[in-house]
Design a protein around this motif. Structure first.
Motif, mmCIF file in Angstrom:
data_model
loop_
_atom_site.group_PDB
_atom_site.id
_atom_site.type_symbol
_atom_site.label_atom_id
_atom_site.label_comp_id
_atom_site.label_asym_id
_atom_site.label_seq_id
_atom_site.Cartn_x
_atom_site.Cartn_y
_atom_site.Cartn_z
ATOM 1 N N ALA A 63 13.569 3.997 10.505
ATOM 2 C CA ALA A 63 14.146 4.558 9.274
ATOM 3 C C ALA A 63 14.678 3.429 8.397
ATOM 4 O O ALA A 63 14.506 3.437 7.169
ATOM 5 C CB ALA A 63 15.259 5.552 9.620
ATOM 6 N N ALA A 64 15.301 2.435 9.026
ATOM 7 C CA ALA A 64 15.805 1.286 8.253
ATOM 8 C C ALA A 64 14.638 0.534 7.613
ATOM 9 O O ALA A 64 14.707 0.091 6.467
ATOM 10 C CB ALA A 64 16.598 0.352 9.164
ATOM 11 N N LEU A 65 13.551 0.435 8.359
ATOM 12 C CA LEU A 65 12.375 -0.295 7.865
ATOM 13 C C LEU A 65 11.711 0.412 6.682
ATOM 14 O O LEU A 65 10.997 -0.205 5.897
ATOM 15 C CB LEU A 65 11.365 -0.427 9.016
ATOM 16 C CG LEU A 65 10.189 -1.368 8.813
ATOM 17 C CD1 LEU A 65 10.657 -2.803 8.679
ATOM 18 C CD2 LEU A 65 9.214 -1.250 9.968
ATOM 19 N N HIS A 77 13.157 -3.444 2.476
ATOM 20 C CA HIS A 77 12.806 -3.971 3.808
ATOM 21 C C HIS A 77 11.308 -3.752 4.003
ATOM 22 O O HIS A 77 10.507 -4.331 3.282
ATOM 23 C CB HIS A 77 13.703 -3.265 4.831
ATOM 24 C CG HIS A 77 13.721 -3.844 6.198
ATOM 25 N ND1 HIS A 77 13.169 -5.050 6.520
ATOM 26 C CD2 HIS A 77 14.237 -3.358 7.372
ATOM 27 C CE1 HIS A 77 13.346 -5.293 7.813
ATOM 28 N NE2 HIS A 77 13.988 -4.279 8.357
ATOM 29 N N GLY A 78 10.918 -2.877 4.923
ATOM 30 C CA GLY A 78 9.489 -2.703 5.214
ATOM 31 C C GLY A 78 8.735 -1.951 4.132
ATOM 32 O O GLY A 78 7.510 -1.932 4.117
ATOM 33 N N GLY A 91 8.401 -8.427 -3.224
ATOM 34 C CA GLY A 91 7.640 -9.385 -2.416
ATOM 35 C C GLY A 91 8.119 -10.811 -2.608
ATOM 36 O O GLY A 91 7.537 -11.742 -2.080
ATOM 37 N N PHE A 92 9.195 -10.968 -3.374
ATOM 38 C CA PHE A 92 9.797 -12.287 -3.576
ATOM 39 C C PHE A 92 11.223 -12.270 -3.063
ATOM 40 O O PHE A 92 11.924 -11.273 -3.199
ATOM 41 C CB PHE A 92 9.818 -12.641 -5.078
ATOM 42 C CG PHE A 92 8.732 -13.600 -5.469
ATOM 43 C CD1 PHE A 92 7.406 -13.214 -5.403
ATOM 44 C CD2 PHE A 92 9.033 -14.891 -5.897
ATOM 45 C CE1 PHE A 92 6.394 -14.083 -5.757
ATOM 46 C CE2 PHE A 92 8.028 -15.773 -6.243
ATOM 47 C CZ PHE A 92 6.705 -15.380 -6.181
ATOM 48 N N MET A 106 0.838 3.989 3.993
ATOM 49 C CA MET A 106 0.699 3.534 5.380
ATOM 50 C C MET A 106 1.308 2.146 5.602
ATOM 51 O O MET A 106 1.470 1.707 6.742
ATOM 52 C CB MET A 106 -0.786 3.490 5.780
ATOM 53 C CG MET A 106 -1.372 4.814 6.194
ATOM 54 S SD MET A 106 -0.568 5.527 7.640
ATOM 55 C CE MET A 106 -1.295 4.545 8.956
ATOM 56 N N PHE A 107 1.648 1.442 4.542
ATOM 57 C CA PHE A 107 2.071 0.043 4.710
ATOM 58 C C PHE A 107 3.301 -0.114 5.606
ATOM 59 O O PHE A 107 3.287 -0.924 6.537
ATOM 60 C CB PHE A 107 2.316 -0.633 3.356
ATOM 61 C CG PHE A 107 1.091 -0.775 2.487
ATOM 62 C CD1 PHE A 107 -0.166 -0.417 2.942
ATOM 63 C CD2 PHE A 107 1.197 -1.281 1.206
ATOM 64 C CE1 PHE A 107 -1.292 -0.544 2.148
ATOM 65 C CE2 PHE A 107 0.087 -1.418 0.398
ATOM 66 C CZ PHE A 107 -1.158 -1.050 0.865
ATOM 67 N N PRO A 108 4.385 0.636 5.344
ATOM 68 C CA PRO A 108 5.530 0.451 6.247
ATOM 69 C C PRO A 108 5.216 0.867 7.681
ATOM 70 O O PRO A 108 5.771 0.325 8.635
ATOM 71 C CB PRO A 108 6.631 1.333 5.639
ATOM 72 C CG PRO A 108 5.967 2.198 4.635
ATOM 73 C CD PRO A 108 4.685 1.540 4.231
ATOM 74 N N VAL A 109 4.281 1.797 7.820
ATOM 75 C CA VAL A 109 3.868 2.237 9.156
ATOM 76 C C VAL A 109 3.184 1.075 9.878
ATOM 77 O O VAL A 109 3.392 0.833 11.071
ATOM 78 C CB VAL A 109 2.913 3.448 9.028
ATOM 79 C CG1 VAL A 109 2.284 3.791 10.360
ATOM 80 C CG2 VAL A 109 3.646 4.647 8.448
#
Ligand code: ACO
Length: 428
Positions: free
Chosen positions: A261-263, A268-269, A304-305, A379-382
């Motif tokens: 969940a934090a990610l 973050h993610g 992303g920076f 799907m990226f954070p996954v």
């Protein structure tokens, strides 16, 4: 003579105190002896967002943010990305040493053996809306696993911990793939134990009518390397959540759900998803100067920076840039890459970013690769959570076995109202 200690004088009382320095740190609890009188609670450290507070001692991951160094258990990330597999790396992160051939075979077998989900888990996934975010589905279903494996609450039983570790590492890709298939309206594809960990993941995602799915070896290796880069990153937001929630002695599935969940958050993610949205919003190279101007005026961030720890460069970003070239040879070039490269070039020459030591982080290019491989942005954070599970579990176990650790419970500085009397409703 030089001494490993710190002498502090409290100017309120004129008293001096000597605090030991160990491993480059004082113990904040040692400040508590600094008091103005008997009634005084004692001095505390105030450190919102843990900018300068070590919450644990760890032997897993080493980062030098100034030099751009990342090592798992002493091994440089560059060497692992070059020569190891993700499962080998996960073993290293979890158990402290690279596995022997026999250990790797045993470990691989145990993980692959646990990729299948209980059929009832599918029903949870079926219950989600067709447009449910797969990360929401992953967070919920990994938490639900705790109800399938109630023995997981025996967290001080080493055998039980080992079993849950196999299950977590084995089942995360299956949960992730099923969430993806659900959002696409596709039938679930079951694990194929003849494939590698990442090959099987691609199979569960992309298998259509073919009898046996054969992953493209370049894409399979690219995902494996991306997984290696994401295996652990010491005390980041998600790992801190894993340790903090785990410190209540809850089962590991619930703690992993908290970490995931934090990610999920965009700082973050969720950042690589945001990077892609940003690149699409910019649309063309010509719009970059205007975009940078807005960022500098405080209207949004260059996603992303920047990184809390890396203030020189993120070593993972360098490796990812190399993988991008290999992936694009198979998938064709993602047109967003040109915008990203130009954005990076302009930002790295700009005083605003130079002064604040803002460089591309791991998320700047990973999203572009994932998109080229056919993954939807959601799907990226996954794709981050799957490999990070090994780091979360390693950090959780280290926390549980650390005799100095207790339930995580920070102090606060209370700045609210002084005591006052309750006012009845009709008098307010
Ligand atoms: N774009 C523009 N300005 C930025 C950015 C950015 N991406 N990141 C930081 N800054 C600026 C801040 O506005 C601040 O400027 P100021 O001193 O003038 O106020 C200065 O740089 C310091 O920034 P902080 O927010 O204090 O840095 P912090 O260490 O708290 O934040 C973070 C780190 C969250 C990663 C931040 O750089 C950010 O939001 N980046 C974009 C999101 C992102 O890419 N996250 C992924 C991180 S990697 C990961 O989680 C896997």
């Amino acid at each position: 003579m030089a001494k490993d200690s710190l002498t502090i004088t409290d100017n309120r009382t004129g008293k001096s105190y000597e605090l030991p320095i160990q491993n480059g740190a004082i113990r904040t609890a040692d400040l508590r002896q600094i008091r103005t009188d008997e009634e005084d609670f004692g001095l505390m450290g105030y450190d919102p967002a843990f900018m300068n507070t070590a919450s644990c001692a760890s032997r897993i991951t080493y980062i030098d943010g100034e030099k751009g160094i990342l090592r798992y258990r002493g091994y440089p990330i560059e060497e692992l990305a070059e020569s190891a597999t993700y499962l080998e790396t996960a073993y290293l992160v979890l158990y402290g040493e690279l596995p022997t051939k026999k250990q790797l075979e045993g470990w691989t077998h145990e993980v692959i053996f646990h990729t299948i989900l209980h059929e009832n888990v599918k029903k949870f996934i079926d219950g989600f809306h067709h447009d449910a975010h797969p990360m929401g589905m992953l967070v919920s279903t990994v938490a639900a696993l705790s109800t399938f494996y109630p023995e997981a609450k025996h967290i001080f039983d080493a055998e039980s911990r080992k079993k849950q570790t196999h299950r977590l590492i084995g089942k995360m890709p299956t949960l992730a793939a099923f969430a993806y298939r659900h959002s696409r309206g596709l039938p679930y594809a079951y694990p194929d134990n003849d494939l590698s960990y990442t090959g099987n993941f691609l199979n569960m995602l992309f298998k259509m009518t073919e009898v046996t799915y054969k992953p493209n070896p370049i894409l399979e290796r690219a995902v494996d390397v991306l997984f290696i880069l994401h295996a652990d990153h010491e005390q980041n937001c998600g790992t801190n959540a894993m340790r903090s929630v785990g410190s209540s002695h809850v089962d590991p599935y619930s703690a992993v759900a908290a970490a995931a969940a934090a990610l999920y958050g965009p700082l973050h993610g969720g950042a690589n998803e945001e990077v892609l949205r940003m690149l699409m919003q910019i649309g063309s190279k010509g719009n970059i100067p205007e975009f940078i101007k807005k960022v500098k005026a405080g209207e949004g961030r260059l996603m992303g920076f920047g990184h809390r720890v890396y203030k020189n460069y993120d070593p993972r970003a360098k490796i990812i840039k190399r993988i991008a070239d290999q992936v694009f040879e198979v998938t064709g070039r993602n047109p967003l890459l040109d915008i990203a490269i130009e954005l990076e070039r302009i930002a790295l020459e700009d005083d605003y970013f130079i002064k604040r030591k803002l460089y591309p982080n791991v998320d700047f290019y990973s999203g572009i690769i994932y998109q080229a491989m056919g993954f939807p942005m959601e799907m990226f954070p996954v794709l981050f959570a799957i490999p990070r599970t090994s780091g979360w579990v390693a950090q959780w176990e280290e926390m549980l076995l650390d005799s100095e650790q207790k339930i995580a419970r920070p102090r606060q500085l209370y700045l609210g109202p002084a005591p006052r009397r309750y006012v009845p409703l009709d008098k307010r």
